[in-house]
Design an enzyme around this catalytic site. Structure first.
Site, PDB file in Angstrom:
ATOM      1  N   ASP A 121     -24.713  51.270 -42.761  1.00  0.00           N
ATOM      2  CA  ASP A 121     -25.199  52.612 -42.396  1.00  0.00           C
ATOM      3  C   ASP A 121     -26.048  52.617 -41.134  1.00  0.00           C
ATOM      4  O   ASP A 121     -26.934  53.453 -40.984  1.00  0.00           O
ATOM      5  CB  ASP A 121     -26.022  53.237 -43.544  1.00  0.00           C
ATOM      6  CG  ASP A 121     -25.261  53.225 -44.841  1.00  0.00           C
ATOM      7  OD1 ASP A 121     -24.057  53.457 -44.807  1.00  0.00           O
ATOM      8  OD2 ASP A 121     -25.885  52.967 -45.892  1.00  0.00           O
TER       9      ASP A 121
ATOM     10  N   HIS B 139     -18.607  55.902 -42.760  1.00  0.00           N
ATOM     11  CA  HIS B 139     -18.916  56.088 -41.341  1.00  0.00           C
ATOM     12  C   HIS B 139     -18.984  57.581 -41.086  1.00  0.00           C
ATOM     13  O   HIS B 139     -18.023  58.287 -41.359  1.00  0.00           O
ATOM     14  CB  HIS B 139     -17.795  55.527 -40.462  1.00  0.00           C
ATOM     15  CG  HIS B 139     -17.757  54.027 -40.421  1.00  0.00           C
ATOM     16  ND1 HIS B 139     -16.812  53.337 -39.716  1.00  0.00           N
ATOM     17  CD2 HIS B 139     -18.555  53.121 -40.973  1.00  0.00           C
ATOM     18  CE1 HIS B 139     -17.036  52.046 -39.855  1.00  0.00           C
ATOM     19  NE2 HIS B 139     -18.093  51.895 -40.619  1.00  0.00           N
TER      20      HIS B 139
END
Ligand code: IMP
Length: 487
Positions: A50, A84
């Site tokens: 992340d 994503h």
């Protein structure tokens, strides 16, 4: 590696910037070091996932693929556990199994052998891209050797949770059972689903998983499993399971291919850009991460060698870029980071930077930058360059707190070790570095427009980790990015 206190002194007392205040003299992507192939770049998560890799790959594709109308974007690990997030026309697009390169026409995106594929979720994701973009711009290839991570795996992972302690933080997407199938030597691969006798192969798989679940006191048919963009459903009877897979199979078949020859041919031609897109981060690697709350794939650059069946070694790739958040670290799962931050600063960052899991929506833990840990990750993964995301998350009233070393209870310096119990015993030692106003940085696109403190900080963190800065992001919009590449 530089001594951290000497480094701080040279930057903050003597004004040394180590070149972080100006572009690089040459483009390292095109002028590859000896033995490496020009026009190639790999992007990994340098922390716990992340970090904003999707954004960065998006930018790299804009640079390398867009103008030339060709390029290969290759994903080497992970599956539906990844998330994503990319902004397209002010809309947030969450990609999970599809590489970010899928948004570029002319690109061929390859879901590599090192991945685990959930067919239903891939299709849901393709639908989402269609909804936002109107079409899927890139060509899509799914390696027939990639392993399937099916509802059966999700159900088994759920059942294990009642028994084992290791996977409590997992995303529930069946990742570890799918990778474990490979070590047990009974994986179901994409080519098994593509085969003419797919029903026989998948039927045996269902029976084995039904037996495994029953041995654990659970029931496969009624086990509830997560689905992308839809409510959870029960796995269902064998008939229902195969029927669902059969419908997905017919839509996915055109994308399935043997990719080895294709990769070999394209890799041999340096005019074709290659972008390698990793998922998760080194901190989730089963060997180097905070064990046991780790994932099961290889998120480091070395995963590329295995995924391409030995075709592409990481040191043949011109630039290997680790991505980290510039001023803090986030982590989602059950691991305990030594530098975990207290509220209210953690809360402030979580809200400002939207720190909620892209796959599970869980609030992420927020931690101070941890040099012993990030240095270890950069080293074991062989990173050459650095991306600093979220440069806009900085507050003029709050210095940036950095852990420079760990000490034991006896006050002895000690290293990062990839083990939760070892990390539970260390005490981080911190320094405070001058911060800047993140609002001023928002949307900044040039190095010179960065406040002096941010330039100093870039010099510090890149030297501390032993890697060269290449990109920084200054906001969630697509073009809020700074590049150290020469014009
Ligand atoms: P798994 O990959 O679902 O087995 O989860 C193992 C650990 O990795 C858990 O702590 C997850 O929260 C974490 N994890 C897996 N994928 C990601 C990701 O893409 N970003 C951040 N954490 C992740």
């Amino acid at each position: 590696m530089k001594d951290i206190s000497e480094l701080i002194d040279s930057i903050y007392t003597h004004g040394q910037r180590y070149g972080a205040d100006r572009p690089l003299p040459a483009n390292p992507i095109m002028t590859a070091p000896a033995g490496a192939r020009p026009n190639s770049i790999a992007v990994e998560g340098g922390a716990f996932g992340d970090e904003g890799k999707g954004r960065v790959v998006d930018e790299v594709c804009a640079l390398l693929v867009k103008g030339r109308g060709q390029g290969v974007v290759y994903r080497w690990n992970g599956g539906a556990n990844a998330g994503h997030t990319v902004m397209v026309n002010d809309r947030r697009l969450a990609l999970h199994q599809l590489p970010s390169g899928v948004l570029f026409s002319g690109a061929t995106v390859v879901l590599g052998k090192g991945m685990v594929i959930h067919p239903g979720d891939v299709l849901a994701e393709i639908q989402e891209v269609l909804g936002v973009m109107g079409a899927v711009p890139a060509e899509l290839m799914i390696d027939e050797m990639a392993v399937l991570a099916l509802d059966t795996h999700r159900a088994l992972e759920g059942a294990y949770r009642q028994w084992a302690t290791g996977g409590r933080g997992s995303t529930g997407r069946g990742i570890s059972p799918a990778y474990a199938d490979v070590l047990y030597r009974h994986p179901v691969r994409v080519r098994d689903l593509a085969a003419r006798n797919w029903k026989d192969r998948l039927s045996k798989h269902y029976d084995m998983y039904a037996a495994l679940l029953s041995g654990l006191g659970a029931d496969l048919e009624s086990a509830q499993v997560a689905r992308l963009n839809h409510e959870p459903i029960p796995v269902g009877s064998k008939f229902v399971f195969l029927d669902r897979l059969g419908a997905q199979r017919s839509v996915l078949l055109p994308y399935v291919a043997g990719v080895y020859d294709y990769l070999q041919e394209k890799w041999a031609d340096p005019a074709i850009p290659f972008v390698f897109e990793g998922a998760q981060g080194v901190g989730l690697d089963p060997r180097f991460g905070v064990y046991p709350d780790v994932t099961s794939s290889d998120p480091t650059f070395s995963g590329i060698l295995a995924s391409t069946e030995g075709l592409i070694a990481p040191d043949e790739i011109a630039v290997r870029m680790a991505t980290i958040k510039a001023t803090y670290t986030s982590s989602v799962g059950s691991r305990r980071l030594p530098t975990a931050m207290d509220e209210p600063l953690a809360h402030r960052i979580r809200e400002d930077a939207h720190e909620y899991g892209a796959t599970t929506r869980r609030p992420r833990d927020i931690a101070y930058i941890d040099i012993p840990c990030l240095r270890f990750f950069a080293r074991v993964s062989g990173a050459t360059h650095l991306v600093l995301t979220h440069l806009d998350i900085a507050y003029p009233d709050t210095p940036i707190q950095i852990c420079t070393q760990y000490v034991t209870g006896e006050g002895k310096a000690t290293a990062y070790r990839p083990d939760q119990l070892a990390l539970d015993r260390v005490t981080p030692q911190y320094v405070e570095l001058p911060s800047w106003d993140g609002k001023v940085v928002e949307g900044v696109t040039t190095i010179e427009a960065l406040p002096a403190e941010a330039q100093q900080y870039v010099a510090f963190i890149s030297q501390a980790l032993g890697v060269t800065p290449l990109f920084g992001t200054t906001g969630p919009q697509r073009d809020a990015i700074i590049s150290w590449l020469p014009a």
